[in-house]
Scaffold this active site. Structure first.
Site, PDB file in Angstrom:
ATOM      1  N   GLY A 123       0.171  -0.423  -6.419  1.00 13.42           N
ATOM      2  CA  GLY A 123       0.882   0.571  -5.624  1.00 13.42           C
ATOM      3  C   GLY A 123       1.746   1.486  -6.483  1.00 13.42           C
ATOM      4  N   ASP A 172       2.551  11.262  -4.261  1.00 13.92           N
ATOM      5  CA  ASP A 172       2.098  10.618  -5.503  1.00 13.92           C
ATOM      6  C   ASP A 172       1.571  11.638  -6.501  1.00 13.92           C
ATOM      7  OD1 ASP A 172       2.725   8.381  -4.112  1.00 13.92           O
ATOM      8  OD2 ASP A 172       0.664   7.756  -3.738  1.00 13.92           O
TER       9      ASP A 172
HETATM   10  C1  GLA Z   1       1.217   6.030  -0.647  1.00  8.80           C
HETATM   11  C2  GLA Z   1       0.744   7.454  -0.371  1.00  8.80           C
HETATM   12  C3  GLA Z   1       1.908   8.434  -0.376  1.00  8.80           C
HETATM   13  C4  GLA Z   1       3.050   7.956   0.533  1.00  8.80           C
HETATM   14  C5  GLA Z   1       3.383   6.494   0.267  1.00  8.80           C
HETATM   15  C6  GLA Z   1       4.377   5.935   1.255  1.00  8.80           C
HETATM   16  O1  GLA Z   1       1.706   5.919  -1.935  1.00  8.80           O
HETATM   17  O2  GLA Z   1      -0.203   7.855  -1.335  1.00  8.80           O
HETATM   18  O3  GLA Z   1       1.463   9.713  -0.005  1.00  8.80           O
HETATM   19  O4  GLA Z   1       2.736   8.169   1.876  1.00  8.80           O
HETATM   20  O5  GLA Z   1       2.234   5.671   0.283  1.00  8.80           O
HETATM   21  O6  GLA Z   1       5.597   6.554   1.133  1.00  8.80           O
END
Ligand code: GLA
Length: 385
Positions: A123, A172
């Protein structure tokens, strides 16, 4: 990373000749979770861990993709790019190439070798890191570096949304492309205006805690949460027009909350609106170097993600609870999409070793396998090296 050695390995695989090298970071989000796709504020930073890539242009239409992290190698033609389950990690570069071409930019054949030191499935956005890496390669190899970073961000997000099929927000890709050493970014995901904030956390360290529970966005309830937010928005819009949930203040929301019948939808909306306010408070705390307040906001954010948004789970809750019970830790929360992956903690520098031992022990005892801890620094965004 020994770049000369990496280039040698590239040449062993593809033959001798000119090689260009790029780096693209991973990211953590300090606060502002699940609100990028609701037009809210987020506060991410790029990390020193990331994806390295060697590339050489070709005069034909062939794309050859190899990774030192996975055995899978793929060879495709630029004009026949399609998502294929068996193509695993290469679907991300393929998606970027597809949309670069579709957006009218120059793209030619390429041989690419990548190596990532981001723990996979943690993540920390290994996918966005890889997308931006390839977007920046195409920008520099075939387009004289003229394509703006924001455009590369949008193309990468599109690759993930429409090629891979994960409806992620823009955070991200944005954090990976625009990151700056020692800085967090306050990004308004509605207007895409942003500014940098010094990451001055004084006597504290940001510890990244990996639950090692893999978090595959595709498998997760991520897209379901997006739909739930859209449902809340469409109900609210019958009474009050807003473009996105984050345009509401808490008072504004409380006026219309009664129209939403299902409790879980009310909870999702309430998380989004309160989390948005917390980002601004966290930003103020960081600017005032009030690290204690920042830690408190981390805890509130985690509780809301656990109770209202329901995206934490046993592993993340266990690690966060163990973290905040330790001396010297003033706050912890999950980061990213949730359902596994990583959490972050603010820990007094002098207590870090002890903290890692204790939290590691408690986690292992309760969950039955080991967590990992990283003390990686905050670094710059995607670039040629
Ligand atoms: C993932 C997604 C982001 C965001 C996060 C939660 O990383 O890619 O766009 O929504 O989850 O904040």
């Amino acid at each position: 990373m020994d770049i000369a050695n990496f280039k040698d390995r590239f040449c062993k695989l593809y033959g001798d000749g000119e090689v260009r090298t790029f780096f693209s970071p991973s990211r953590v989000n300090l606060i502002g979770e699940h609100i990028d796709y609701n037009g809210g504020y987020v506060l991410p930073c790029a990390l020193e861990m990331g994806t390295f890539g060697c590339v050489r242009g070709r005069s034909d239409r062939k794309i050859r993709l190899a990774s030192e992290n996975f055995d899978l190698k793929v060879e495709v033609n630029i004009d026949e790019l399609e998502y294929e389950v068996d193509h695993g990690w290469t679907n991300y570069p393929k998606g970027v190439i597809y949309y670069m071409k579709e957006s009218g930019y120059k793209v030619s054949g390429m041989d690419i070798l990548v190596y990532g030191n981001i723990p996979n499935g943690a993540g920390l956005s290994s996918s966005a890191s890889l997308e931006l890496l390839v977007a920046e390669m195409i920008n520099n190899l075939f387009n004289d570096g003229d394509i703006s970073k924001l455009e590369l961000v949008k193309i990468s997000q599109r690759a993930e949304n429409d090629f891979v099929g994960v409806k992620c927000g823009i955070m991200d890709q944005f954090a990976v492309a625009m990151g700056r050493v020692y800085k967090a970014m306050l990004l308004d995901c509605d207007s895409l205006k942003y500014r940098y904030i010094n990451m001055n956390i004084k006597d504290y360290k940001l510890v990244i805690m990996n639950t090692k529970k893999r978090r595959e966005l595709n498998d997760s309830k991520y897209n379901e949460r997006r739909d739930e937010c859209e449902k809340a928005l469409s109900i609210i819009n019958k009474y009050k027009y807003i473009d996105n949930l984050c345009q509401l203040s808490l008072d504004g929301y409380l006026e219309v909350e009664k129209y939403i019948d299902e409790e879980y939808i009310r909870n999702r909306a309430r998380h989004v609106i309160c989390e948005n306010q917390r980002v601004l408070k966290a930003c103020e705390a960081l600017e005032n170097e009030d690290i204690f307040q920042l830690g408190q906001l981390f805890i509130e954010s985690h509780n809301s993600l656990r109770d209202l948004y329901e995206v934490t789970g046993m592993e993340l809750d266990t690690i966060v609870q163990a973290a905040i019970a330790q001396k010297g830790c003033i706050g912890a929360r999950m980061t990213g999409a949730g359902f596994g992956g990583c959490a972050i903690a603010l820990v007094e520098k002098k207590s870090v070793d002890n903290f890692i031992n204790r939290v590691g022990e408690i986690y292992n005892r309760k969950i039955g396998y080991k967590a990992e801890f990283y003390l990686t620094g905050i670094g710059d965004g995607t670039r040629e090296i």
